[in-house]
Design a protein around this motif. Structure first.
Motif, PDB file in Angstrom:
ATOM      1  N   PRO A  16      -9.772  -3.685  29.465  1.00 60.73           N
ATOM      2  CA  PRO A  16      -9.295  -2.719  30.000  1.00 60.73           C
ATOM      3  C   PRO A  16      -7.748  -2.109  29.433  1.00 60.73           C
ATOM      4  N   ARG A  17      -7.637  -0.793  29.528  1.00 61.99           N
ATOM      5  CA  ARG A  17      -6.592   0.168  29.136  1.00 61.99           C
ATOM      6  C   ARG A  17      -5.590  -0.155  29.895  1.00 61.99           C
ATOM      7  N   ARG A  18      -4.351  -0.071  29.458  1.00 59.39           N
ATOM      8  CA  ARG A  18      -3.379  -0.095  30.164  1.00 59.39           C
ATOM      9  C   ARG A  18      -2.417   1.514  30.078  1.00 59.39           C
ATOM     10  N   PRO A  19      -2.392   0.820  31.462  1.00 59.50           N
ATOM     11  CA  PRO A  19      -2.300   2.728  32.513  1.00 59.50           C
ATOM     12  C   PRO A  19      -0.517   3.297  31.386  1.00 59.50           C
ATOM     13  N   TYR A  42      -5.680  -5.106  20.839  1.00 61.15           N
ATOM     14  CA  TYR A  42      -4.218  -5.508  20.537  1.00 61.15           C
ATOM     15  C   TYR A  42      -3.218  -5.751  22.244  1.00 61.15           C
ATOM     16  N   GLN A  43      -3.170  -4.431  22.113  1.00 59.33           N
ATOM     17  CA  GLN A  43      -2.431  -4.252  23.628  1.00 59.33           C
ATOM     18  C   GLN A  43      -3.020  -5.068  25.142  1.00 59.33           C
ATOM     19  N   GLU A  44      -4.003  -5.135  25.015  1.00 54.92           N
ATOM     20  CA  GLU A  44      -4.195  -6.218  26.480  1.00 54.92           C
ATOM     21  C   GLU A  44      -4.516  -7.561  26.360  1.00 54.92           C
ATOM     22  N   ILE A  45      -4.870  -7.909  24.833  1.00 55.44           N
ATOM     23  CA  ILE A  45      -4.554  -8.480  24.120  1.00 55.44           C
ATOM     24  C   ILE A  45      -3.299  -9.655  24.160  1.00 55.44           C
ATOM     25  N   ALA A  46      -2.517  -8.863  24.094  1.00 54.71           N
ATOM     26  CA  ALA A  46      -0.682  -8.929  24.782  1.00 54.71           C
ATOM     27  C   ALA A  46      -0.176  -8.971  25.726  1.00 54.71           C
ATOM     28  N   ILE A  47      -1.212  -8.174  26.696  1.00 50.85           N
ATOM     29  CA  ILE A  47      -0.825  -8.707  28.007  1.00 50.85           C
ATOM     30  C   ILE A  47      -1.381  -9.572  28.536  1.00 50.85           C
ATOM     31  N   LEU A  48      -2.826  -9.625  27.936  1.00 47.99           N
ATOM     32  CA  LEU A  48      -3.493 -11.168  28.554  1.00 47.99           C
ATOM     33  C   LEU A  48      -2.760 -12.503  28.466  1.00 47.99           C
ATOM     34  N   LYS A  49      -2.523 -12.548  26.718  1.00 44.48           N
ATOM     35  CA  LYS A  49      -1.705 -13.539  26.549  1.00 44.48           C
ATOM     36  C   LYS A  49       0.277 -13.774  26.987  1.00 44.48           C
ATOM     37  N   LYS A  50       0.690 -12.449  27.759  1.00 45.28           N
ATOM     38  CA  LYS A  50       1.450 -12.663  29.008  1.00 45.28           C
ATOM     39  C   LYS A  50       1.228 -12.975  30.026  1.00 45.28           C
ATOM     40  N   LEU A  51       0.036 -13.214  30.778  1.00 46.41           N
ATOM     41  CA  LEU A  51      -0.194 -12.941  31.980  1.00 46.41           C
ATOM     42  C   LEU A  51       0.287 -15.076  32.299  1.00 46.41           C
ATOM     43  N   ASP A  52       0.647 -15.553  33.563  1.00 44.56           N
ATOM     44  CA  ASP A  52       1.422 -16.645  33.502  1.00 44.56           C
ATOM     45  C   ASP A  52       1.738 -17.133  34.720  1.00 44.56           C
ATOM     46  N   HIS A  53       0.519 -17.139  35.350  1.00 48.53           N
ATOM     47  CA  HIS A  53       0.514 -17.790  36.949  1.00 48.53           C
ATOM     48  C   HIS A  53      -0.579 -18.976  36.596  1.00 48.53           C
ATOM     49  N   LEU A  54      -0.525 -20.159  37.483  1.00 52.70           N
ATOM     50  CA  LEU A  54      -0.901 -21.634  38.074  1.00 52.70           C
ATOM     51  C   LEU A  54      -2.499 -21.013  37.843  1.00 52.70           C
ATOM     52  N   ASN A  55      -2.511 -19.953  38.931  1.00 43.43           N
ATOM     53  CA  ASN A  55      -4.662 -19.781  38.910  1.00 43.43           C
ATOM     54  C   ASN A  55      -5.126 -18.784  37.647  1.00 43.43           C
ATOM     55  N   ILE A  56      -4.588 -18.354  36.471  1.00 44.41           N
ATOM     56  CA  ILE A  56      -5.224 -17.301  35.588  1.00 44.41           C
ATOM     57  C   ILE A  56      -4.932 -18.395  34.292  1.00 44.41           C
ATOM     58  N   VAL A  57      -6.181 -18.663  33.451  1.00 41.85           N
ATOM     59  CA  VAL A  57      -6.358 -19.561  32.513  1.00 41.85           C
ATOM     60  C   VAL A  57      -5.481 -19.061  31.817  1.00 41.85           C
ATOM     61  N   GLU A 274       6.656  -3.203  21.584  1.00 43.51           N
ATOM     62  CA  GLU A 274       5.579  -3.017  20.537  1.00 43.51           C
ATOM     63  C   GLU A 274       5.815  -4.612  20.178  1.00 43.51           C
ATOM     64  N   GLU A 275       6.045  -5.678  19.708  1.00 46.69           N
ATOM     65  CA  GLU A 275       6.209  -6.350  18.137  1.00 46.69           C
ATOM     66  C   GLU A 275       5.346  -7.089  19.315  1.00 46.69           C
ATOM     67  N   GLU A 276       5.611  -7.495  20.367  1.00 43.63           N
ATOM     68  CA  GLU A 276       4.762  -8.819  21.088  1.00 43.63           C
ATOM     69  C   GLU A 276       3.193  -7.729  20.639  1.00 43.63           C
ATOM     70  N   ILE A 277       3.264  -6.133  20.435  1.00 46.67           N
ATOM     71  CA  ILE A 277       1.278  -5.733  20.988  1.00 46.67           C
ATOM     72  C   ILE A 277       1.449  -6.234  19.395  1.00 46.67           C
ATOM     73  N   GLN A 278       2.468  -5.859  18.474  1.00 45.49           N
ATOM     74  CA  GLN A 278       2.140  -5.990  16.793  1.00 45.49           C
ATOM     75  C   GLN A 278       1.647  -7.948  16.840  1.00 45.49           C
ATOM     76  N   ASN A 279       1.841  -8.784  17.361  1.00 45.26           N
ATOM     77  CA  ASN A 279       1.227 -10.008  17.242  1.00 45.26           C
ATOM     78  C   ASN A 279       0.851 -10.585  17.938  1.00 45.26           C
ATOM     79  N   SER A 280       0.210  -9.689  18.367  1.00 43.50           N
ATOM     80  CA  SER A 280      -0.848 -10.109  19.929  1.00 43.50           C
ATOM     81  C   SER A 280      -1.881 -11.547  18.727  1.00 43.50           C
ATOM     82  N   VAL A 281      -2.211 -10.224  18.339  1.00 45.83           N
ATOM     83  CA  VAL A 281      -3.257 -10.992  17.280  1.00 45.83           C
ATOM     84  C   VAL A 281      -2.781 -11.685  15.874  1.00 45.83           C
ATOM     85  N   LYS A 282      -3.553 -12.899  15.504  1.00 43.35           N
ATOM     86  CA  LYS A 282      -3.027 -13.450  13.784  1.00 43.35           C
ATOM     87  C   LYS A 282      -4.768 -13.583  13.345  1.00 43.35           C
TER      88      LYS A 282
END
Length: 325
Positions: A16-19, A42-57, A274-282
């Motif tokens: 997905p692309r961030r709107p 990398y932006q989307e990975i940053a978003i997915l890493k921050k998804l925080d919900h009981l029913n999302i892996v 922006e920092e989270e996007i930059q650090n979304s991937v090792k």
């Protein structure tokens, strides 16, 4: 660990692309820089890493070897809730418990303006806490406004909605697609198979478009569950039941005795810096070498851990005094 191709993720129908930002951030002269295809990943990975919900892996970490095409996505270890087909479907009470988790997970994704597009039992994982967690966002889409208007098909054939197979529709609702796939999934929960099955893809498409939903016996399901399945598997997306309506359904809530939490009680908007996007991937050069070294350290040996014992013995006999470097 899930391995995915960066090239595939960069395609339009992939990650997905961030709107654009909404509200005060969207004023003229304060527009964000245009992201390149890989930056969007990398932006989307940053978003997915921050998804925080009981029913999302939970996506724990993403490793990237710049010299290779693949990203390695590390997730919490969980198992599929069901393999389809199966001769051991769930009883209604078990199906209800798992399906309520799916409802809340999808509501959370839609709140984040993400449509999943590939809901099915194998993408629903059972955590150690006993809750179902939605996984695999490989064909998901992020949208602006109230809903995603999609024009391309994606996902698993037996779980595709009829409107995606129509020659007459140029676009279709992303939320309605998720509801249809949830209906097929719930059908799988209680019957152990998909409602529409055929070994030939064109015949399968025809059944999805035109064949009415049938409930085999056994098992015999309750009238309330049958009504919900019919409304979710409504071939007309304009009259298909919606997530807010599903949350109030008599079968889901036991006639109101067991209501689901309100949207505002379990959903908060995910924003990334922006920092989270930059650090979304090792970035890990020569990822295979790193894996090899870690395997050696784990075995407390500097020998090749992937070498067969017979070969190792043969080499040690030919050079008994040598040291491995």
């Amino acid at each position: 660990m899930k391995v995915v191709s960066k090239r595939k993720l960069m395609k339009q129908y992939g990650f997905p692309r961030r709107p654009p930002p909404r509200g005060p951030k969207a004023v003229l002269g304060d527009q964000p820089k245009v992201l390149g295809p890989l930056e969007r990943v990398y932006q989307e990975i940053a978003i997915l890493k921050k998804l925080d919900h009981l029913n999302i892996v939970k996506l724990v970490e993403v490793l990237d070897d710049p010299a290779e095409d693949n990203l390695h996505m590390g997730m919490k270890q969980v198992l599929p809730v069901m393999e389809v087909p199966t001769d051991n479907p769930f009883a209604e009470e078990q199906a209800r418990s798992y399906f309520r988790d799916v409802i809340l997970g999808i509501e959370y994704l839609h709140y984040q303006k993400i449509v999943h597009r590939d809901i099915k039992p194998s993408n629903l994982l059972l955590g150690d806490d006993g809750h179902v967690k939605i996984a695999d966002f490989g064909v998901s889409n992020q949208f602006e406004g109230n809903d995603a208007l999609l024009s391309s098909t994606a996902g698993t054939p037996a779980f595709m909605a009829p409107e995606t197979l129509s020659d007459n529709r140029k676009s279709f609702s992303g939320k309605a697609l998720d509801v249809w796939a949830m209906g097929v999934t719930l059908y799988c929960f209680v019957f152990g198979k998909c409602p529409f099955i055929d070994e030939y893809i064109l015949a399968l498409h025809n059944k999805i478009r035109s064949k009415p939903v049938e409930f085999p016996e056994p098992p015999t399901i309750s009238e309330a569950l049958g009504n919900l399945l019919q409304r979710m598997l409504d071939k007309n997306p304009d009259t298909r039941i919606t997530i807010p309506e599903i949350k109030l359904d008599p079968w889901v809530t036991k006639d109101g005795a067991d209501p689901l939490p309100l949207e505002e009680e379990h959903c908060t908007v995910v924003e990334v810096t922006e920092e989270e996007i930059q650090n979304s991937v090792k970035f890990v050069p020569s990822l295979s070498a790193v894996i090899l070294v870690k395997a050696m350290l784990r075995k407390r040996s500097f020998g090749n851990p992937f070498e067969c014992p017979s070969r190792r013995e043969e080499r040690s006999m030919s050079a008994p005094g040598s040291l491995l470097m």
